[in-house]
Scaffold this motif. Structure first.
Motif, PDB file in Angstrom:
ATOM      1  N   UNK A   1       0.876  -1.173   0.000  1.00  0.00           N
ATOM      2  CA  UNK A   1       0.000   0.000   0.000  1.00  0.00           C
ATOM      3  C   UNK A   1       0.910   1.218   0.000  1.00  0.00           C
ATOM      4  N   UNK A   2       0.788   2.065  -1.015  1.00  0.00           N
ATOM      5  CA  UNK A   2       1.732   3.172  -1.151  1.00  0.00           C
ATOM      6  C   UNK A   2       1.111   4.354  -1.898  1.00  0.00           C
ATOM      7  N   UNK A   3       1.781   5.508  -1.804  1.00  0.00           N
ATOM      8  CA  UNK A   3       1.425   6.690  -2.577  1.00  0.00           C
ATOM      9  C   UNK A   3       2.406   6.816  -3.730  1.00  0.00           C
ATOM     10  N   UNK A   4       1.958   7.379  -4.835  1.00  0.00           N
ATOM     11  CA  UNK A   4       2.893   7.635  -5.923  1.00  0.00           C
ATOM     12  C   UNK A   4       2.451   8.847  -6.740  1.00  0.00           C
ATOM     13  N   UNK A   5       3.427   9.477  -7.369  1.00  0.00           N
ATOM     14  CA  UNK A   5       3.144  10.567  -8.302  1.00  0.00           C
ATOM     15  C   UNK A   5       4.217  10.541  -9.382  1.00  0.00           C
ATOM     16  N   UNK A   6       3.766  10.594 -10.645  1.00  0.00           N
ATOM     17  CA  UNK A   6       4.685  10.499 -11.770  1.00  0.00           C
ATOM     18  C   UNK A   6       4.986  11.851 -12.388  1.00  0.00           C
ATOM     19  N   UNK A   7       6.230  12.006 -12.862  1.00  0.00           N
ATOM     20  CA  UNK A   7       6.677  13.252 -13.480  1.00  0.00           C
ATOM     21  C   UNK A   7       7.422  12.943 -14.780  1.00  0.00           C
ATOM     22  N   UNK A   8       7.171  13.738 -15.786  1.00  0.00           N
ATOM     23  CA  UNK A   8       7.929  13.681 -17.039  1.00  0.00           C
ATOM     24  C   UNK A   8       8.514  15.070 -17.270  1.00  0.00           C
ATOM     25  N   UNK A   9       9.829  15.140 -17.419  1.00  0.00           N
ATOM     26  CA  UNK A   9      10.531  16.429 -17.557  1.00  0.00           C
ATOM     27  C   UNK A   9      10.224  17.349 -16.377  1.00  0.00           C
ATOM     28  N   UNK A  10      10.073  16.728 -15.181  1.00  0.00           N
ATOM     29  CA  UNK A  10       9.849  17.512 -13.975  1.00  0.00           C
ATOM     30  C   UNK A  10       8.429  17.986 -13.773  1.00  0.00           C
ATOM     31  N   UNK A  11       7.529  17.615 -14.692  1.00  0.00           N
ATOM     32  CA  UNK A  11       6.130  18.064 -14.609  1.00  0.00           C
ATOM     33  C   UNK A  11       5.219  16.861 -14.356  1.00  0.00           C
TER      34      UNK A  11
END
Length: 280
Positions: free
Chosen positions: A20-30
């Motif tokens: 069970x986890x949190x995540x957030x994805x970024x491409x080129x820092x965005x």
């Protein structure tokens, strides 16, 4: 025997663990749309995420944070992410592992299965359930093939508006499913490498098939003058009320009786088709 998930105390993530986890994805820092979720449950090794994501979580501990460096496949369905390098910031909350309880009389009693109190009785029960499952699946495949043949041979012109309505219903069902995981529809689809427009296109044929089946069965109901007797309707209402743990009058007040009667008439039409079908 069904495995149960138990909290893994002071352990590290291993293949087969549920995290069970949190995540957030970024491409080129965005940050990109559909790339963020909280308290998401994932079985490591299930392949739900893009290559490299789950593998980099191996060895992490509860409370640990980490940046996962991944690359979206060139064939990824979301155009804005195809072939792109990305960083997913993740934070682990819980690690769970599967445990299979010992099969004994005590365990069987905890299952509270009517008429099953011992290990021997449970083994016979499971054997019977497996057999029933195979028989039910064979019946489902047979009946599906019969309905498909009937629909293929029917001459019907389905308006696009009906197909669009059915497709919208299907999307709402998936959106409701996504909410159970704390995700938006866009996030849920992104894990399958899809955006909403692509998913709509995928649903076009299933929606058309669903509407065609309903139109054909409605026509059979009309031609065969299929109706439910008052006794049949009351019996079905009683069954459904018990299923939803309601009093009959309470259940009646919450449903569209005309819609239910129509649904049950279609069900009778299906049974008529199956009875009359000649399988070569």
């Amino acid at each position: 025997r069904k495995a149960v998930l138990v909290l893994k105390e002071d352990g590290i993530i291993e293949l087969g663990n549920t995290v069970v986890f949190d995540f957030e994805g970024f491409v080129d820092g965005v940050a990109f749309e559909g790339g963020k979720a909280e308290n998401y449950a994932l079985e490591i090794g299930s392949g739900q995420f893009i290559p490299g994501f789950e593998e980099q979580m191996l060895g992490m501990k509860e409370g640990e944070e980490k940046d996962l460096k991944v690359k979206f496949p060139e064939e990824y369905n979301a155009e804005n992410l195809k072939g792109k390098d990305a960083i997913f910031k993740v934070k682990v909350h819980e690690i769970k592992e599967k445990q299979i309880p010992e099969l004994n009389d005590e365990f069987v009693l905890e299952l509270e299965i009517e008429g099953v109190k011992t290990k021997a009785e449970y083994e016979k029960f499971v054997e019977a359930e497996l057999l029933k499952g195979k028989e039910d699946e064979a019946k489902r495949v047979r009946e599906s093939a019969i309905l498909q043949t009937v629909c293929d041979n029917a001459k019907v012109d389905i308006p696009e508006s009906l197909i669009d309505m059915r497709r919208s219903q299907m999307i709402r069902q998936v959106e409701s499913q996504a909410k159970q995981y704390g995700l938006s529809l866009e996030q849920f689809l992104s894990f399958q490498g899809l955006d909403l427009e692509q998913y709509k296109e995928i649903l076009k044929e299933p929606a058309k098939a669903s509407v065609t089946e309903e139109v054909v069965l409605d026509a059979i109901v009309a031609k065969e003058k299929i109706k439910l007797s008052k006794k049949e309707l009351e019996t079905e209402i009683k069954k459904l009320a018990e299923l939803y743990q309601m009093e009959v009058e309470e259940f009646k007040s919450k449903i569209d009786l005309q819609e239910l009667e129509s649904y049950l008439a279609i069900d009778k039409a299906k049974k008529l088709v199956f009875e009359k079908a000649i399988i070569k």
